[in-house]
Scaffold this motif. Structure first.
Motif, PDB file in Angstrom:
ATOM      1  N   ARG A 763       0.836  -1.213   0.000  1.00 49.53           N
ATOM      2  CA  ARG A 763       0.000   0.000   0.000  1.00 49.53           C
ATOM      3  C   ARG A 763       0.867   1.257   0.000  1.00 49.53           C
ATOM      4  O   ARG A 763       0.584   2.222  -0.703  1.00 49.53           O
ATOM      5  CB  ARG A 763      -0.925   0.004   1.230  1.00 49.53           C
ATOM      6  CG  ARG A 763      -2.176  -0.854   1.096  1.00 49.53           C
ATOM      7  CD  ARG A 763      -3.023  -0.724   2.356  1.00 49.53           C
ATOM      8  NE  ARG A 763      -4.270  -1.439   2.245  1.00 49.53           N
ATOM      9  CZ  ARG A 763      -5.409  -0.893   1.811  1.00 49.53           C
ATOM     10  NH1 ARG A 763      -5.428   0.378   1.451  1.00 49.53           N
ATOM     11  NH2 ARG A 763      -6.514  -1.602   1.744  1.00 49.53           N
ATOM     12  N   ASP A 770      -5.987   5.785   0.549  1.00 46.24           N
ATOM     13  CA  ASP A 770      -7.435   5.871   0.754  1.00 46.24           C
ATOM     14  C   ASP A 770      -7.936   4.564   1.345  1.00 46.24           C
ATOM     15  O   ASP A 770      -7.994   3.536   0.656  1.00 46.24           O
ATOM     16  CB  ASP A 770      -8.129   6.157  -0.578  1.00 46.24           C
ATOM     17  CG  ASP A 770      -9.630   6.374  -0.430  1.00 46.24           C
ATOM     18  OD1 ASP A 770     -10.138   6.207   0.699  1.00 46.24           O
ATOM     19  OD2 ASP A 770     -10.286   6.696  -1.439  1.00 46.24           O
ATOM     20  N   GLU A 771      -8.296   4.560   2.621  1.00 40.01           N
ATOM     21  CA  GLU A 771      -8.714   3.329   3.283  1.00 40.01           C
ATOM     22  C   GLU A 771     -10.020   2.788   2.725  1.00 40.01           C
ATOM     23  O   GLU A 771     -10.328   1.606   2.847  1.00 40.01           O
ATOM     24  CB  GLU A 771      -8.853   3.572   4.792  1.00 40.01           C
ATOM     25  CG  GLU A 771      -7.544   3.885   5.488  1.00 40.01           C
ATOM     26  CD  GLU A 771      -6.578   2.715   5.456  1.00 40.01           C
ATOM     27  OE1 GLU A 771      -7.036   1.564   5.387  1.00 40.01           O
ATOM     28  OE2 GLU A 771      -5.357   2.956   5.483  1.00 40.01           O
ATOM     29  N   ASP A 772     -10.845   3.659   2.121  1.00 45.24           N
ATOM     30  CA  ASP A 772     -12.136   3.217   1.588  1.00 45.24           C
ATOM     31  C   ASP A 772     -12.014   2.616   0.192  1.00 45.24           C
ATOM     32  O   ASP A 772     -12.986   2.042  -0.318  1.00 45.24           O
ATOM     33  CB  ASP A 772     -13.117   4.393   1.551  1.00 45.24           C
ATOM     34  CG  ASP A 772     -13.432   4.917   2.949  1.00 45.24           C
ATOM     35  OD1 ASP A 772     -13.422   4.093   3.879  1.00 45.24           O
ATOM     36  OD2 ASP A 772     -13.663   6.126   3.095  1.00 45.24           O
ATOM     37  N   ALA A 773     -10.868   2.745  -0.425  1.00 44.64           N
ATOM     38  CA  ALA A 773     -10.696   2.217  -1.777  1.00 44.64           C
ATOM     39  C   ALA A 773     -10.598   0.691  -1.737  1.00 44.64           C
ATOM     40  O   ALA A 773     -10.240   0.092  -0.716  1.00 44.64           O
ATOM     41  CB  ALA A 773      -9.449   2.802  -2.421  1.00 44.64           C
ATOM     42  N   ASP A 774     -10.909   0.072  -2.858  1.00 42.49           N
ATOM     43  CA  ASP A 774     -10.771  -1.385  -2.973  1.00 42.49           C
ATOM     44  C   ASP A 774      -9.297  -1.762  -2.984  1.00 42.49           C
ATOM     45  O   ASP A 774      -8.474  -1.108  -3.626  1.00 42.49           O
ATOM     46  CB  ASP A 774     -11.406  -1.876  -4.277  1.00 42.49           C
ATOM     47  CG  ASP A 774     -12.913  -1.847  -4.227  1.00 42.49           C
ATOM     48  OD1 ASP A 774     -13.455  -1.728  -3.117  1.00 42.49           O
ATOM     49  OD2 ASP A 774     -13.533  -1.944  -5.289  1.00 42.49           O
ATOM     50  N   TRP A 775      -8.979  -2.835  -2.297  1.00 41.39           N
ATOM     51  CA  TRP A 775      -7.612  -3.351  -2.280  1.00 41.39           C
ATOM     52  C   TRP A 775      -7.670  -4.850  -2.524  1.00 41.39           C
ATOM     53  O   TRP A 775      -8.162  -5.625  -1.693  1.00 41.39           O
ATOM     54  CB  TRP A 775      -6.941  -3.055  -0.950  1.00 41.39           C
ATOM     55  CG  TRP A 775      -5.520  -3.531  -0.857  1.00 41.39           C
ATOM     56  CD1 TRP A 775      -5.055  -4.633  -0.218  1.00 41.39           C
ATOM     57  CD2 TRP A 775      -4.379  -2.924  -1.455  1.00 41.39           C
ATOM     58  NE1 TRP A 775      -3.697  -4.759  -0.361  1.00 41.39           N
ATOM     59  CE2 TRP A 775      -3.253  -3.714  -1.120  1.00 41.39           C
ATOM     60  CE3 TRP A 775      -4.186  -1.794  -2.235  1.00 41.39           C
ATOM     61  CZ2 TRP A 775      -1.965  -3.407  -1.541  1.00 41.39           C
ATOM     62  CZ3 TRP A 775      -2.908  -1.486  -2.659  1.00 41.39           C
ATOM     63  CH2 TRP A 775      -1.807  -2.286  -2.311  1.00 41.39           C
ATOM     64  N   HIS A 790      -4.965  -1.694  -6.562  1.00 37.74           N
ATOM     65  CA  HIS A 790      -5.671  -0.602  -5.884  1.00 37.74           C
ATOM     66  C   HIS A 790      -6.725  -0.065  -6.842  1.00 37.74           C
ATOM     67  O   HIS A 790      -6.391   0.346  -7.962  1.00 37.74           O
ATOM     68  CB  HIS A 790      -4.654   0.483  -5.505  1.00 37.74           C
ATOM     69  CG  HIS A 790      -5.264   1.717  -4.927  1.00 37.74           C
ATOM     70  ND1 HIS A 790      -4.767   2.978  -5.181  1.00 37.74           N
ATOM     71  CD2 HIS A 790      -6.330   1.889  -4.106  1.00 37.74           C
ATOM     72  CE1 HIS A 790      -5.486   3.873  -4.550  1.00 37.74           C
ATOM     73  NE2 HIS A 790      -6.442   3.240  -3.888  1.00 37.74           N
ATOM     74  N   VAL A 792     -10.328   2.457  -7.304  1.00 37.89           N
ATOM     75  CA  VAL A 792     -11.146   3.554  -6.792  1.00 37.89           C
ATOM     76  C   VAL A 792     -12.400   3.638  -7.648  1.00 37.89           C
ATOM     77  O   VAL A 792     -12.293   3.805  -8.878  1.00 37.89           O
ATOM     78  CB  VAL A 792     -10.379   4.886  -6.811  1.00 37.89           C
ATOM     79  CG1 VAL A 792     -11.302   6.032  -6.399  1.00 37.89           C
ATOM     80  CG2 VAL A 792      -9.159   4.832  -5.910  1.00 37.89           C
ATOM     81  N   ASP A 793     -13.548   3.486  -7.011  1.00 37.79           N
ATOM     82  CA  ASP A 793     -14.827   3.501  -7.730  1.00 37.79           C
ATOM     83  C   ASP A 793     -14.829   2.511  -8.890  1.00 37.79           C
ATOM     84  O   ASP A 793     -15.338   2.776  -9.980  1.00 37.79           O
ATOM     85  CB  ASP A 793     -15.151   4.904  -8.251  1.00 37.79           C
ATOM     86  CG  ASP A 793     -15.354   5.904  -7.115  1.00 37.79           C
ATOM     87  OD1 ASP A 793     -15.827   5.477  -6.041  1.00 37.79           O
ATOM     88  OD2 ASP A 793     -15.038   7.086  -7.314  1.00 37.79           O
TER      89      ASP A 793
END
Length: 902
Positions: A763, A770-775, A790, A792-793
């Motif tokens: 990471r 961004d902790e809310d992003a998909d990982w 990583h 995002v949306d």
């Protein structure tokens, strides 16, 4: 960038190699820019190599230096032009007042236009009064300059490109013409297609792309060129091929030159041993040269970049003078210039040992002539410091203020770490550049934003003496200014008159008038532009390409000259050419027990210098994406390094790291490493830091082609790659290379920590904060595999693939995911599985950059469609159908597939 202000079409000149191709820049309805070859320009007749064709992709302002900057307490801050120029002028004036004129210097470039070069030379030599102005052309063509002057009395290339097409034999020595001068090479190839009896001979230690189209290849021992051509001189004399009438009427020094050649190279067997060439092959070349009247011998960096480069040049010229094969259609020695305006710089005295207009710095009468013409308060009295010595003087504290223009010496100089040390110690370092972040700019006290290609206006001169207009078609971005304007501003601030130019037209006119100044009688110089003096601004703007010397015809129009010396008159006081005695000698610092291998350096097909321009183009990055160490497989086995893995090359000057490759074209005992990667594009790949700083005693040109080195494994625990929409900092990686992609930045990297990574390491590396992003993450510690992505949306932002082994997944199918707005469930599964869906095949490394065709695609087409020639490949997959630069590689693939099928 909005290009709506561009005129419909602008004829200008390519900024890359010395071929000097004409280019047309055309605005498109969508605001983009289309680049095409200028069909009316004699250098290329409409053709462009892939670098030239991709120029439109390199014009973005990302990374551009757009504002003057000053370094204060170790930090750069933006400044006004007045503040920056005051700092430069005051710093130079202070150094001169305290330490004399020789305490300041300019280091300039073959990337500058002639008008910029002229002003820089006038300022240093005529007003400051020091000859401490040298150029990066010192590193590539100065041995040719010295050889021309010894033989001809003046720095003159006698022929033209048409001679390549008219010759019955073209000898290419020390030149990978197919990659380094592609459009000229394609002219040669087409001429051979029309006249199959024409022969192409390549003399090169490596089996390069140029060799693939040659009738004969002499893979000589590195550095043995003078033995080969001295042996040829002896053979020609023995075979009665000397042109006795020409020699008697137009030359001198024959007896001395022949005596020197016979002493060292009179025996063919001895020459074959010195060159490490089969005697039968050597004799076949000698006989073919002797029997062919129309011979062009073209040479480039493989001859020049040597501690005996000047002698090598003269050994070639001697053979042409002995046989009278000079100055006539289809024959003559020909220096292939590396940079777009290396010759223009030489015309205005850009080298430290020259004056403007081909006048001699050590000639009191010519010094006085230049001083009088310039109305200068003083004139330099002795030659200045050549490039390598100049930077040594900086480190020793003898140079207090240095202004670097349009070049990156911390990467490009030999012993480049010495240049780094020198700049760190210098009281004042000024850099004019178009790029904000370069290895050299990190040491600048003053940064000045320059105009780039597309924004500059002036002239350049190519390898065949053809002067062409480089016309601007883009507005100046930010606060960027032309180099000549900045130089003039500093000169005026230092209290100097003579710098009140209002346009490049005025500068060119002064340059043309100086060329004719006191240029008459027995000592008349051949370089002259009086036929272009007095042009109106409109005539200058509309100037068509023309070869110097330029006089005026009876109709009053400028008249150029395609060839020189056809009348037997040379520029020496006697009017005769000189055959120069050459005593061959080996490279400086021959390999020993500590450094048993010889390093050769050079270019790859799709990149240019330190990649500040070509590095912006994704399609140019696809051909050779990483730096490499090309070596013979048996040497790799001997020294414990493996193909595809990382290795370190070390000399007594420095070290670099790259991936081992077996290109199949290099002899045992040698390595080849390309020059293009800098600290901005790779962690440890500045090969200049390794290169031998020994120089030719006459030309000052360094020994780039022969550095004693050793090679050893660069041990790492894992290999990996990253694709990311954002540029990343990779300090944690032991080694990395950055590669420009169409939708994402690509990084090839390796590390020394175990694959079992610390929590959060990936990471942090991908800057996925961004902790809310998909990982998405997959790890197999036993197999040493790790993959992460990583999102995002639903859109992929970055991905990381790691393995203990260097063989990793195809980057192509992953790069395609960055073109999608959202990833499907199948795409996510593919990411974790580490493989693309069925049909997402790897096309392989790029072969044809024009059409983006990979090696695997070409090989598949050859195999499936039973293709037997390049025309068939082009018809099937387009490869080879545009610039032709990839044709040698396609021919090799045709041969490889046919061999594999047996």
């Amino acid at each position: 960038m909005k290009l709506s202000t561009i005129p419909l079409a602008v004829r200008t000149t390519c900024p890359y190699c010395g071929v000097g191709c004409g280019v047309t820049a055309m605005a498109q309805p969508d605001g983009s820019l289309a680049i095409a070859g200028d069909t009316e320009h004699e250098a290329n007749r409409g053709r462009l190599c892939v670098k030239g064709a991709a120029l439109g992709e390199t014009l973005g302002l990302d990374g551009r230096l757009l504002q003057p900057a000053l370094r204060e307490r170790g930090q750069l801050r933006d400044a006004s032009w007045d503040e920056a120029l005051d700092r430069v002028a005051a710093g130079f004036a202070r150094a001169i007042a305290q330490h004399g004129p020789d305490s300041v210097a300019l280091y300039v470039s073959g990337q500058m236009l002639t008008e910029d070069y002229y002003v820089a030379n006038k300022l240093m030599k005529g007003y400051i009064g020091s000859a401490n102005i040298d150029t990066n052309s010192r590193l590539c063509m100065s041995s040719s300059v010295a050889g021309h002057k010894r033989a001809f009395g003046e720095d003159i290339v006698p022929g033209c490109y048409e001679d390549f097409e008219l010759a019955d034999m073209v000898v290419l020595t020390g030149s990978n013409t197919a990659w380094c001068h592609p459009t000229l090479f394609q002219r040669l190839v087409r001429a051979r297609e029309l006249r199959p009896q024409m022969k192409i001979v390549v003399i090169d230690p490596r089996r390069t792309a140029t060799v693939e189209l040659a009738d004969m290849h002499l893979p000589i021992k590195p550095g043995s060129d003078a033995w080969l051509f001295n042996g040829l001189l002896c053979h020609l004399a023995r075979q009665g091929r000397a042109d006795r009438d020409f020699i008697a009427a137009h030359t001198e020094g024959l007896d001395e030159a022949l005596a020197a050649a016979h002493d060292t190279c009179g025996d063919l067997q001895a020459v074959a041993r010195a060159c490490r060439v089969d005697p039968a092959l050597l004799l076949a070349f000698y006989d073919a040269f002797a029997a062919t009247t129309k011979v062009v011998t073209a040479y480039s960096q493989g001859i020049n970049q040597s501690s005996s480069g000047t002698d090598k040049v003269n050994s070639i010229i001697n053979c042409h003078l002995l046989t009278g094969r000079i100055g006539k259609p289809g024959m003559g020695p020909f220096s292939l210039t590396g940079q777009p305006n290396a010759m223009g710089g030489r015309e205005v005295g850009g080298l430290a040992n020259m004056l403007a207009a081909h006048m001699e710095l050590e000639d009191p009468a010519q010094r006085a002539a230049v001083q009088t013409f310039w109305n200068a308060p003083r004139i330099a009295q002795r030659p200045g410091l050549k490039a390598v010595d100049l930077f040594r003087a900086v480190e020793e504290g003898r140079i207090k203020a240095l202004w670097i223009i349009a070049t990156n010496p911390v990467v490009s100089l030999p012993d480049a770490d010495q240049a780094r040390r020198a700049l760190a110690k210098c009281d004042l370092v000024v850099v004019s550049d178009i790029v904000a972040g370069t290895d050299t700019n990190a040491y600048a006290d003053v940064l000045l934003p320059a105009l780039g290609w597309g924004e500059k206006d002036g002239t350049v001169t190519n390898s065949e003496r053809r002067i062409s207009r480089q016309r601007s078609f883009l507005p100046a971005p930010g606060a960027a200014r032309a180099d000549w304007q900045v130089l003039c501003d500093v000169a005026r601030r230092m209290g100097f008159g003579g710098f009140d130019y209002q346009s490049v037209h005025e500068i060119f006119d002064e340059h043309a008038r100086l060329s004719a100044w006191r240029n008459e009688g027995a000592t008349a110089r051949m370089f002259r532009l009086d036929g272009l003096a007095g042009m109106s601004r409109r005539d200058y703007d509309e100037l068509e390409p023309i070869q110097w010397p330029v006089t005026r015809g009876k109709d009053g129009k400028p008249r150029g000259a395609a060839r020189l010396f056809g009348d037997g008159r040379f520029a020496r006081p006697s009017g005769r050419a000189r055959l120069v005695p050459v005593l061959p000698r080996g490279p400086a610092n021959l390999p020993g027990d500590d450094y048993p291998l010889a390093l050769n350096t050079g270019r790859v097909r799709d990149q240019w210098h330190t990649m500040t321009r070509t590095g912006k183009s994704p399609r140019l990055a696809g051909h050779v994406p990483e730096p490499f160490i090309d070596m013979h497989p048996q040497d790799a086995l001997l020294y414990g390094v493996r193909e595809g893995e990382l290795a370190r090359v070390t000399s007594c000057w420095g070290a670099m790291v790259a991936r081992v490759a077996h290109g199949g074209g290099i002899a045992r005992g040698s390595l080849f490493v390309p020059i293009h990667w800098s600290g901005q594009t790779a962690a440890h790949a500045r090969v200049g830091a390794v290169v031998n700083p020994a120089v030719d005693p006459l030309s000052g040109e360094p020994e780039f082609k022969h550095t004693p080195v050793r090679v050893e494994p660069f041990g790492v625990a894992w290999h990996g790659f990253i694709l990311s929409r954002r540029a990343l900092a990779l300090e944690r990686a032991a080694n990395w290379t950055r590669i420009e992609g169409a939708s994402a930045h690509r990084y090839e990297l390796a590390g020394r920590q175990p694959v079992a990574l610390a929590p959060g390491w990936a990471r942090e590396l991908l800057e996925a904060v961004d902790e809310d992003a998909d990982w998405l993450e997959y790890e197999d510690q036993g197999a040493g595999l790790y993959r992460a992505a990583h999102l995002v949306d639903g859109r992929i932002e970055a991905c990381l693939f790691v393995s203990r082994l260097p063989a990793l997944q195809s980057r192509a199918w992953l790069a395609a995911l960055f073109g999608q707005e959202r990833l499907s469930a199948q795409d996510r599964a593919d990411l974790l599985a580490g493989c693309g869906r069925a049909g997402a095949s790897d096309t392989g490394p790029t072969v044809c950059s024009c059409f983006g065709v990979g090696r695997a695609t070409i090989c598949k087409a050859i195999s499936e469609h039973k293709l037997v020639d390049v025309a068939g490949v082009t018809a099937c997959v387009k490869a080879g159908g545009n610039c032709g630069s990839c044709v040698p590689e396609i021919r090799q693939l045709l041969a490889d597939v046919a061999l594999a099928a047996k």
